[in-house]
Design a protein around this motif. Structure first.
Motif, short mmCIF file in Angstrom:
data_model
loop_
_atom_site.label_atom_id
_atom_site.label_comp_id
_atom_site.label_asym_id
_atom_site.label_seq_id
_atom_site.Cartn_x
_atom_site.Cartn_y
_atom_site.Cartn_z
N ALA A 1 -2.74 1.37 7.46
CA ALA A 1 -2.26 1.74 6.12
C ALA A 1 -2.20 3.26 5.90
O ALA A 1 -1.15 3.80 5.51
CB ALA A 1 -3.16 1.10 5.06
N PHE B 1 0.86 -1.19 0.00
CA PHE B 1 0.00 0.00 0.00
C PHE B 1 0.89 1.23 0.00
O PHE B 1 1.81 1.32 0.83
CB PHE B 1 -0.91 0.01 1.24
N PRO C 1 -5.93 -3.28 2.67
CA PRO C 1 -5.79 -1.96 2.03
C PRO C 1 -5.99 -2.04 0.52
O PRO C 1 -5.51 -2.96 -0.13
CB PRO C 1 -4.35 -1.55 2.37
#
Ligand code: GLN
Length: 282
Positions: free
Chosen positions: A121, A76, A90
């Motif tokens: 994230a 991510f 994510p």
């Protein structure tokens, strides 16, 4: 022993939208090599043990489990994150929220809150890009707070921290320059909940009442008491919720309300600025 090429060719993932990519990720991980290795060495023999691990992972993928949960990790932004069944995996779409947040404030010292942080994230991406920001991630699920903290430690990001909170509950009296959130926003009866990867993610991270707006409403209602003067609230929402979220933001006294579209061209992130004047003007 079978070659890399042969194993990839025989990998059968009829229900996956991305069968070749899934097989490559799983085989590269079984070999503990980057994906580029597979293309460089297609003729290389794969040890039996590795081929067995790959076969077991393929079977899980065939049963619908997301690759990220099979491998326990997901990329991510510029980060590699541990993921677990307790939180949302994510999504690339959520990088739009990170991008938006980075543009709303200068890079100088600021307090930022990420509500419903899950794996951490968003908070960790922001902390990695803005060393002067202090980013707090909050989640009401203990396992999420622990997961986010493990990700923080592994990435060595000292300007992020995580704590348990049901939305703003643990932050009475505290104000931030920026509050961001990717809350649950799917309507309870949405048929998409019974399909694909979301079947393996917790409802607590996905579902928000009859119209999918319950949590967005709570966050918007709570934000004015937790924003510094002129502070921003930026929210991810469903592709068809832009108008509703802009309306909720304006009703709550937010100004400069805008929406941005994701890579698929859908309205995905809305944000606004809270100032005393805009609040009093109603
Ligand atoms: N965008 C996700 C999906 O549609 C949902 C994420 C969320 O509810 N925050 O699968």
């Amino acid at each position: 022993m079978a070659t890399i090429e042969h194993l990839l060719k025989c990998a059968d993932l009829p229900d996956s939208p991305t069968p070749r990519l899934d097989a490559e990720w799983l085989l590269a991980a079984a070999l503990d090599k980057p994906a580029s290795y597979l293309r460089t060495w297609p003729e290389r023999e794969v040890p039996a043990e590795t081929a067995e691990r790959f076969a077991a992972w393929l079977a899980r993928r065939r049963a619908g489990e997301p690759v990220a949960l099979i491998l326990g990790r997901q990329g991510f932004w510029s980060l590699e994150l541990e993921v677990a069944p307790d939180t949302l995996i994510p999504r690339p779409d959520t990088e739009l929220l990170v991008e938006t947040a980075l543009q709303l404030l200068p890079a100088t010292a600021a307090g930022v809150l990420d509500l419903g942080t899950g794996s951490g994230a968003i908070a960790l991406a922001l902390a990695s890009e803005r060393p002067a920001w202090q980013v707090t991630g909050a989640d009401r699920i203990d396992a999420a707070v622990q997961l986010a903290e493990r990700n923080r430690q592994r990435l060595g990001l000292a300007n992020a921290s995580f704590r348990k909170s049901d939305w703003f509950d643990a932050f009475a009296g505290r104000r931030f320059q920026l509050v961001v959130s990717n809350p649950p926003y799917i309507a309870a009866a949405d048929p998409h909940l019974a399909q694909g990867d979301v079947r393996f993610e917790p409802a607590s991270a996905l579902v928000a009442g009859a119209d999918g707006l319950d949590d967005l409403r709570r966050i918007i209602a709570g934000a004015p008491a937790h924003l510094a003067p002129g502070g921003w609230l930026a929210l991810e929402h469903g592709y068809d919720q832009g108008e509703a979220v802009r309306g909720l933001l304006r009703q709550a006294g937010f100004a400069d309300v805008q929406t941005r579209r994701d890579l698929g061209g859908q309205e995905r992130v809305s944000y606004g600025r809270y100032s005393k004047e805009s609040g009093d003007a109603r």
